[in-house]
Design a protein around this motif. Structure first.
Motif, PDB file in Angstrom:
ATOM      1  N   ALA A  46      29.173  36.384  52.193  1.00 19.68           N
ATOM      2  CA  ALA A  46      29.500  37.712  52.697  1.00 19.68           C
ATOM      3  C   ALA A  46      28.464  38.726  52.219  1.00 19.68           C
ATOM      4  O   ALA A  46      28.147  38.778  51.025  1.00 19.68           O
ATOM      5  CB  ALA A  46      30.895  38.120  52.224  1.00 19.68           C
ATOM      6  N   SER A 121      35.884  37.967  46.050  1.00 25.61           N
ATOM      7  CA  SER A 121      34.777  37.681  46.957  1.00 25.61           C
ATOM      8  C   SER A 121      33.733  36.791  46.290  1.00 25.61           C
ATOM      9  O   SER A 121      33.225  35.848  46.899  1.00 25.61           O
ATOM     10  CB  SER A 121      34.121  38.987  47.415  1.00 25.61           C
ATOM     11  OG  SER A 121      33.042  38.719  48.279  1.00 25.61           O
ATOM     12  N   ASN A 125      32.794  33.055  47.732  1.00 27.50           N
ATOM     13  CA  ASN A 125      31.455  32.815  48.260  1.00 27.50           C
ATOM     14  C   ASN A 125      30.635  31.879  47.385  1.00 27.50           C
ATOM     15  O   ASN A 125      29.848  31.077  47.890  1.00 27.50           O
ATOM     16  CB  ASN A 125      30.746  34.149  48.489  1.00 27.50           C
ATOM     17  CG  ASN A 125      31.296  34.861  49.706  1.00 27.50           C
ATOM     18  OD1 ASN A 125      30.968  34.508  50.830  1.00 27.50           O
ATOM     19  ND2 ASN A 125      32.160  35.830  49.493  1.00 27.50           N
TER      20      ASN A 125
END
Length: 197
Positions: A46, A121, A125
């Motif tokens: 991301a 996040s 990721n």
């Protein structure tokens, strides 16, 4: 339907690749690991956040510290592997976003001002990047022995005491040794794993 990769590459990366439990004593060099990284650094993340961090555990002292956090047989396997790496998510990965994702200069503050958002996040990721890293190890002609049977809270305190990295996977790397592989277990068929909506 044929795939773009030839059958030999498909076998090397997927069909014949298995988790290795023993390794020869042939060393794994920094150059090999850098070549793996240079291949897999293009994994999607991301905002191009690239939160994965790789800690190479080379010294005997560091390896012994690591195995104090191992569960079951993972300790002995780690002590005899040519190289072990700790994969972690950098919880300050957002500091690199102005350089890595210049198309949206405000993304750092807009999405990642809170630690909880960065941890969620970053871990998600970095885990995606870890899958690519394992395939890259295979592409280098090496075997990977990924393990989640570790006390990662203990590893974080032991190796990342500043709280800026969150470990989630330990991987032994090398050439497979004698009886390195267990018989392959079955996998779900496509019709069991996939649905169309």
């Amino acid at each position: 339907m044929s795939l773009a990769l030839d059958a030999t590459a498909q076998d090397l990366l997927f069909r014949e690749a298995q988790t290795a439990n023993t390794f020869t004593d042939e060393p794994v060099t920094d150059e090999q690991i850098q070549a793996v990284y240079d291949l897999v650094k293009y994994a999607p993340t991301a905002f191009n956040g690239s939160p994965l961090r790789i800690t190479l555990v080379r010294s005997e002292e560091a390896r012994r510290r690591l195995v104090t956090h191992a569960m079951g047989a993972n300790g002995p396997k780690t002590l005899t592997a040519p190289l072990t790496v700790i994969l972690s998510a950098d919880l300050d990965f957002h500091e690199q976003l102005p350089r890595l994702f210049p198309a949206m200069p405000t993304v750092k503050d807009a999405f990642f001002s809170e630690l909880a958002a960065r941890e969620a996040s970053g871990t998600q990721n970095a885990t995606l990047q870890a899958g690519y890293f394992i395939v890259g190890i295979r592409a280098a002609g090496l075997a990977a022995g990924p393990m989640t049977g570790y006390d990662f809270t203990g590893i974080d305190k032991e190796f990342f005491g500043d709280g800026k990295q969150k470990s989630f996977l330990v991987i032994n790397i090398g050439k497979p040794g004698a009886e390195a592989f267990h018989p392959r277990s079955p996998r779900l068929e496509f019709t069991e794993a996939a649905t169309t909506v």
